[in-house]
Design an enzyme around this catalytic site. Structure first.
Site, PDB file in Angstrom:
ATOM      1  N   HIS A 498      40.423  44.608  31.038  1.00 27.78           N
ATOM      2  CA  HIS A 498      41.340  44.716  32.184  1.00 27.78           C
ATOM      3  C   HIS A 498      42.524  43.756  32.081  1.00 27.78           C
ATOM      4  O   HIS A 498      43.414  43.782  32.923  1.00 27.78           O
ATOM      5  CB  HIS A 498      40.570  44.546  33.504  1.00 27.78           C
ATOM      6  CG  HIS A 498      40.291  43.127  33.905  1.00 27.78           C
ATOM      7  ND1 HIS A 498      39.065  42.533  33.764  1.00 27.78           N
ATOM      8  CD2 HIS A 498      41.096  42.185  34.442  1.00 27.78           C
ATOM      9  CE1 HIS A 498      39.124  41.287  34.207  1.00 27.78           C
ATOM     10  NE2 HIS A 498      40.345  41.049  34.613  1.00 27.78           N
ATOM     11  N   ASP A 547      34.200  46.549  30.428  1.00 29.76           N
ATOM     12  CA  ASP A 547      35.434  45.767  30.502  1.00 29.76           C
ATOM     13  C   ASP A 547      35.524  44.779  29.328  1.00 29.76           C
ATOM     14  O   ASP A 547      35.431  43.572  29.508  1.00 29.76           O
ATOM     15  CB  ASP A 547      35.446  45.014  31.852  1.00 29.76           C
ATOM     16  CG  ASP A 547      36.727  44.256  32.080  1.00 29.76           C
ATOM     17  OD1 ASP A 547      37.710  44.505  31.362  1.00 29.76           O
ATOM     18  OD2 ASP A 547      36.740  43.405  32.997  1.00 29.76           O
ATOM     19  N   SER A 668      39.217  35.363  33.654  1.00 31.62           N
ATOM     20  CA  SER A 668      38.837  36.687  33.162  1.00 31.62           C
ATOM     21  C   SER A 668      38.849  36.756  31.649  1.00 31.62           C
ATOM     22  O   SER A 668      39.786  36.281  31.011  1.00 31.62           O
ATOM     23  CB  SER A 668      39.825  37.742  33.677  1.00 31.62           C
ATOM     24  OG  SER A 668      39.531  38.055  34.997  1.00 31.62           O
TER      25      SER A 668
END
Ligand code: NAG
Ligand code: NAG
Ligand code: NAG
Ligand code: NAG
Ligand code: NAG
Length: 744
Positions: A498, A547, A668
């Site tokens: 992502h 992801d 992330s």
């Protein structure tokens, strides 16, 4: 044979016994200064103290490197140099113009640090080795020896003439010999003096080099020469039956046993701190060796003119052969203790080896022996160890089952005493190293191992402790997106899918080592099943299953102490890191790493100062209550929770059993990892969370609320993706090897 009595720690004793008290006086500081440099005194101005001159990098102390306080004077200056004032001089490299059938540009009388040279061959000759070389601060030329040769059908290639040397022997047929010497009387030869053209078309021994007194090996030099040989010995004796706890230490794969004898000279270690450093060094070495899942039998001793035994190798042979690695490390911590009696060390080793021979009888010839000596000088008591070394050599057959490595550390080295003790037939076994490089030496040697923690915590910057951690910046016009990633091979960064929205590779920056280096991105691979809009129809705007992405760099990263890959699941290396038997399966790793219902894991946050976040993954029966908190999100129902938070996610957050940290935006893609036996294994990557408690506190440690949850992609669930990218034909993408049946 040379019997040397060096005027060193022995000075005290000798003066009392022989010279009488008349000359028992201390030195003064008069006339010991050095232009452009500094000095240290090992024992102040006291009789017996050593004066060690120090110069900035690229310079060396001349005419003396060290001097000794004796008879009220600083000794050790050769008489013809007495009137030369002490200075820091430019480091020189050995003469490269010895090149045959070619030319060196520029041709000079002498070459100093920083000087560049170019090499060209006469017509009809082809150049092997470096076209361009720079004289380095350690007194060596960069690159490799240029050799001009033409194909004349000889079985062995032209072995070349290393800078500063003279070769006799111009025939390269089977059994032909070439002999080297150093032309400059200030240099000495390291490596093989004589090389023979062997039946396999290779030269025996190793290329020699000419060292000045000040020439030393860098940690990388040693890594290349010693690391390669060492890793080979270790891999060859890798054991099968080795298990995690209560590891049995004797029998190895092919029935071999590896015996390691480590002796550390602490005669110049004047403070407890020095001895501690030696302890830490040996400990580091043993721990690194253990990461090869090999269990040598250790004989460890510190020595001066006496021996301070730490671990007795005979313990392994006396009945219970189950001394654990942990026990050896414990021994090392317990034991603490002038003159240097190296002969006593070899005598001790000979005795041990003879007892082992008597104990093991016919099996003795299956044993391998590695002797490692760390010394800061030569020897000045007990005479030459050569005779005892010869007895050891006579005992151990075949001869390639014995390796003797000598590490000469410090400024005051008697190379003519030490070098003959190292076996040099198979690769270089004698090294000169700076004390300050000792720290990084083992890191470098075993540097390509994944997930190695930095050993010394001398450096305050935390980022050095996480050498795999990188930051990604994705440029989108005025905006930028930040993500975190983990180095998993020399070309690949593992991060979250992502992080990218069809961005072009040139808009992705990979910040390696906190902005000091940037890797250019070639391309990136997202998991083929990743589709953030897959559940829009069900009212779920963002769906994060799969992801995961791998970012491929244009150029290989050069691994160093501060830049190293993390271990990833289902690789052979991770089997080694976890000290699992080599034939262990992927599921064995998973069982070991994610075994508790509450498994402590970590991930990193921050850019300039990297901080570690601590979380607990709720596994097994604890997982459902954990993921159920996702039903607080709009349109996520209890019935559909397992479709939304698929089995591919690890769940952390909340306040039980501990108050977890919560992930922030820039975190992330970062590695969710577990430390295990000094190694770090990535088990997940930071993907998404239920709450945005971090807003405005990015890069800081933020505590979870009771209901907040973070979800991390579990790498064990997406090994097929890692394998599909990393195990494709191009080997440079993955020096790491997956275990054969990685699906099990
Ligand atoms: C030593 O140097 C001094 C001055 O630098 C000089 O006067 C003296 O003659 C020199 N002595 C010798 C033995 O060279
Ligand atoms: C080599 O280095 C020395 C010392 O830095 C310098 O004076 C000299 O000009 C250099 N020679 C060349 C050819 O660059
Ligand atoms: C040795 O040094 C390490 C790190 O510098 C320190 O943690 C340890 O306590 C020291 N041990 C002893 C016995 O001094
Ligand atoms: C993602 O899922 C949506 C909804 O099922 C679908 O329309 C779309 O084509 C998918 N995108 C990709 C790239 O597969
Ligand atoms: C929930 O789903 C409905 C119907 O699919 C949709 O109209 C609504 O916008 C969704 N709510 C949110 C917050 O996405």
């Amino acid at each position: 044979m040379e019997l040397s009595v060096h005027w060193r720690w022995l000075a005290t004793v000798l003066n009392l016994l022989i010279l009488g008290a008349g000359v028992w006086c201390d030195c003064t500081e008069e006339g010991i200064e050095i232009e452009g440099g500094d000095y240290i005194l090992t024992q102040g101005l006291k009789f017996g103290s050593t004066l060690i001159y120090q110069c900035p990098n690229g310079l060396f102390p001349y005419p003396a490197m060290t001097r000794q306080c004796s008879g009220g004077r600083w000794q050790d200056l050769p008489s013809r140099e007495r009137n030369i004032s002490q200075k820091c001089r430019l480091v020189e490299c050995p003469d490269p113009t010895v090149l045959k059938y070619g030319s060196v540009d520029p041709p000079e009388e002498r070459y100093f640090v920083g000087n560049e040279t170019m090499y060209e061959c006469d017509s009809g000759y082809r150049l092997r080795g470096s076209v361009k070389r720079v004289c380095l601060a350690n007194g060596k030329w960069s690159g490799s020896t240029p050799i001009c040769s033409r194909d004349d059908g000889n079985p062995c290639p032209d072995p070349g003439i290393p800078p500063g040397s003279l070769r006799s022997g111009d025939y390269f047929d089977y059994d032909d010999e070439v002999t080297y010497s150093c032309t400059n009387s200030l240099t000495y030869l390291v490596g093989s003096r004589v090389r023979t053209c062997k039946a396999d078309g290779q030269w025996s021994g190793v290329e020699p080099s000419c060292f000045y007194k000040y020439t030393y090996d860098t940690a990388s030099d040693i890594s290349e020469a010693f690391g390669g040989a060492m890793k080979q010995s270790l891999t060859e004796s890798m054991s099968v039956g080795d298990i995690q706890e209560g590891r049995k230490i004797t029998i190895t794969k092919d029935g071999r046993t590896l015996n390691m004898y480590i002796a550390v000279d602490i005669s110049d270690s004047l403070t407890k701190q020095d001895i501690n450093e030696s302890t830490v060094m040996v400990q580091a070495f043993i721990e690194r060796v253990a990461s090869y899942a090999v269990s040598p039998n250790y004989d460890i001793l510190f020595f001066t003119s006496e021996l301070l035994p730490i671990s007795n190798i005979l313990d392994y042979y006396n009945g219970v052969n189950t001394k654990t690695l942990e026990a050896v490390l414990e021994d090392l911590k317990k034991n603490r203790a002038t003159g240097t009696d190296l002969n006593l060390v070899f005598k001790h080793m000979l005795e041990r080896i003879i007892i082992i021979e008597e104990t093991t009888k016919a099996k003795f010839e299956d044993l391998r022996h590695i002797i490692l000596i760390f010394t800061d000088g030569g020897y000045n008591m007990g005479g030459s160890p050569l005779a005892n070394l010869q007895r050891i050599k006579n005992t151990i057959k075949p001869e390639d089952h014995l390796d003797v490595y000598i590490f000469a550390v410090g400024a005051r080295i008697y190379e003519s005493d030490l070098q003959p003790l190292a076996t040099n037939e198979r690769g270089r076994h004698f090294f000169r190293i700076l004390k300050e490089d000792m720290d990084t030496m083992f890191d470098e040697i075993f540097g390509d191992l994944c997930g190695l923690h930095k050993l010394s915590d001398i450096t305050p910057s935390k980022s050095l402790v996480y050498p795999w951690n990188v930051r990604l910046t994705i440029l989108r016009g005025e905006q930028t997106k930040k993500c975190t990633g983990a180095i998993v091979s020399s070309k690949l960064i593992l991060t979250a899918a992502h992080c990218f929205l069809g961005d072009l590779p040139e808009n992705i920056q990979v910040d390696v080592k906190q902005g000091r280096d940037q890797g250019m991105v070639e391309k990136y691979y997202r998991h083929p099943q990743y589709n953030i809009t897959a559940k829009v129809d069900e009212g779920i705007a963002e769906f994060y299953d799969y992801d995961v992405a791998l970012v491929q760099l244009k150029e290989d990263l050069i691994f160093t102490t501060n830049l190293k890959p993390i271990c990833i699941p289902c690789t052979k290396e991770t089997n080694q890191a976890l000290r699992l038997p080599p034939d262990s399966k992927c599921s064995d790793q998973e069982k070991l790493l994610l075994k508790d219902f509450n498994q402590r894991l970590h991930f990193l946050t921050g850019e300039d100062t990297v901080k570690q976040k601590d979380v607990v993954a709720k596994l097994g029966q604890n997982r459902d209550p954990c993921i159920n908190q996702a039903t607080r999100l709009p349109n996520v129902t209890a019935e559909k929770i397992h479709e939304f938070v698929t089995d591919n996610f690890l769940c952390t957050g909340g306040i039980r059993p501990f108050v977890d940290h919560i992930a922030c935006k820039g975190d992330s893609g970062g590695a969710v990892f577990r430390d295990y036996n000094q190694r770090t294994i990535q088990v997940g990557l930071v993907s998404w969370g239920t709450d945005e408690e971090c807003k405005g506190h990015e890069g800081q440690l933020v505590n979870s609320k009771e209901y907040s949850r973070d979800f991390h992609l579990n790498l064990f669930k997406i090994v097929d993706f890692l394998h599909s990218v990393m195990a494709q034909g191009d080997r440079t993408l993955a020096p790491t090897e997956f275990i054969d049946n990685w699906k099990l």
